[in-house]
Design an enzyme around this catalytic site. Sequence first.
Site, PDB file in Angstrom:
ATOM      1  N   ASP A 127      33.164  20.983  44.359  1.00 23.92           N
ATOM      2  CA  ASP A 127      33.342  22.145  43.487  1.00 23.92           C
ATOM      3  C   ASP A 127      33.570  21.611  42.068  1.00 23.92           C
ATOM      4  O   ASP A 127      34.656  21.130  41.780  1.00 23.92           O
ATOM      5  CB  ASP A 127      34.520  22.989  43.973  1.00 23.92           C
ATOM      6  CG  ASP A 127      34.834  24.167  43.071  1.00 23.92           C
ATOM      7  OD1 ASP A 127      34.042  24.457  42.158  1.00 23.92           O
ATOM      8  OD2 ASP A 127      35.896  24.792  43.284  1.00 23.92           O
ATOM      9  N   GLU A 173      35.647  26.356  33.379  1.00 25.98           N
ATOM     10  CA  GLU A 173      35.826  27.438  34.348  1.00 25.98           C
ATOM     11  C   GLU A 173      37.097  27.305  35.160  1.00 25.98           C
ATOM     12  O   GLU A 173      37.764  28.294  35.469  1.00 25.98           O
ATOM     13  CB  GLU A 173      34.609  27.486  35.279  1.00 25.98           C
ATOM     14  CG  GLU A 173      34.565  28.715  36.195  1.00 25.98           C
ATOM     15  CD  GLU A 173      35.337  28.538  37.499  1.00 25.98           C
ATOM     16  OE1 GLU A 173      35.692  29.551  38.131  1.00 25.98           O
ATOM     17  OE2 GLU A 173      35.609  27.379  37.886  1.00 25.98           O
ATOM     18  N   GLU A 174      37.478  26.083  35.515  1.00 28.44           N
ATOM     19  CA  GLU A 174      38.631  25.883  36.397  1.00 28.44           C
ATOM     20  C   GLU A 174      39.964  26.212  35.736  1.00 28.44           C
ATOM     21  O   GLU A 174      40.966  26.384  36.411  1.00 28.44           O
ATOM     22  CB  GLU A 174      38.668  24.435  36.904  1.00 28.44           C
ATOM     23  CG  GLU A 174      37.506  24.044  37.801  1.00 28.44           C
ATOM     24  CD  GLU A 174      37.537  24.712  39.173  1.00 28.44           C
ATOM     25  OE1 GLU A 174      38.422  25.570  39.403  1.00 28.44           O
ATOM     26  OE2 GLU A 174      36.671  24.396  39.996  1.00 28.44           O
TER      27      GLU A 174
END
Length: 305
Positions: A149, A175-176
Amino acid sequence: MHLLQTLCRIPAPSGEEASLTRFLLAYVQEHGPGWQHPPQVIHDEAQFQDCLLLVFGQPRTAVFAHIDSVGFTVRYGRELVPIGGPEGKTGYRLVGCDAQGDIACTLTVEEETEALGYEFSRDIERGTSLTFACDFRETDTTVQSCYLDNRLGVWNALRLAETLEHGIIAFSCGEEHGGGSVPYLARYIHDTYGVRQALISDITWVTEGVHLGAGCVISLRDSLIPRRSYVERIRRIAKASGVPHQLEVEGAGGSDAKELQRSDRAWDWCFVGAPEAEVHSPNELVDKRDIASMLQLYQVLMREL
């Protein structure tokens, strides 16, 4: 899986994606001319920071794949602050680099307070980013590593690029840990190319309803709800293709889609990605059958949407 292993070994926690961006630029420069339809490469640091766009033909659909990962930031003393939502267990191996040299240390988690820290032969300079040490394991049926991921989502996008005729691949950042790059990418793509629909090339979770080896996941919803008419188009195309897939319904979680949903431009989106076990840990596990179906389904969807 050599390319996937290479991607997983490049440290790029949220906010420090530049090393992976440089790899992607070099990869596209080397391999892009041999793809069926070489893309236009758009990388403007002043406008897009460490993000990267590949534009093919006359695009109708954009694929978003975030290139950052979870990790840890050194605070004061021997404290660590999480980047995103990494799993924390005492004994996990962490790596990084500061002005004094390379770092290979061990994560510690205080039992009562769950405070994060590290064990190392010296103090690490505050502000240093640490990531999981990569132990890439491949069997006949599975791949296991940190940062599948979303390096697997990036791998999927690069493999898709080999045969893509019309479309946009957007490699996003951050994004994380709250996002931030998709709004300006989405605005540029929408206003420049008139593209208003997206697929999210990311990795989801194994749950009681989503299983390893059962095919790529089409998400009907997570913490956000996409427009049903667009998702139903994707379901019809997927069913007609015969590519193995499964449906996901969750009430939590999110992706780059959350910023498309909140955009000041009208976007349709759907999350399509392989499921993994051991999420956000050094031992993320994906079935190769799901990897294959993810790529196959993207190839079909980008032709048909």
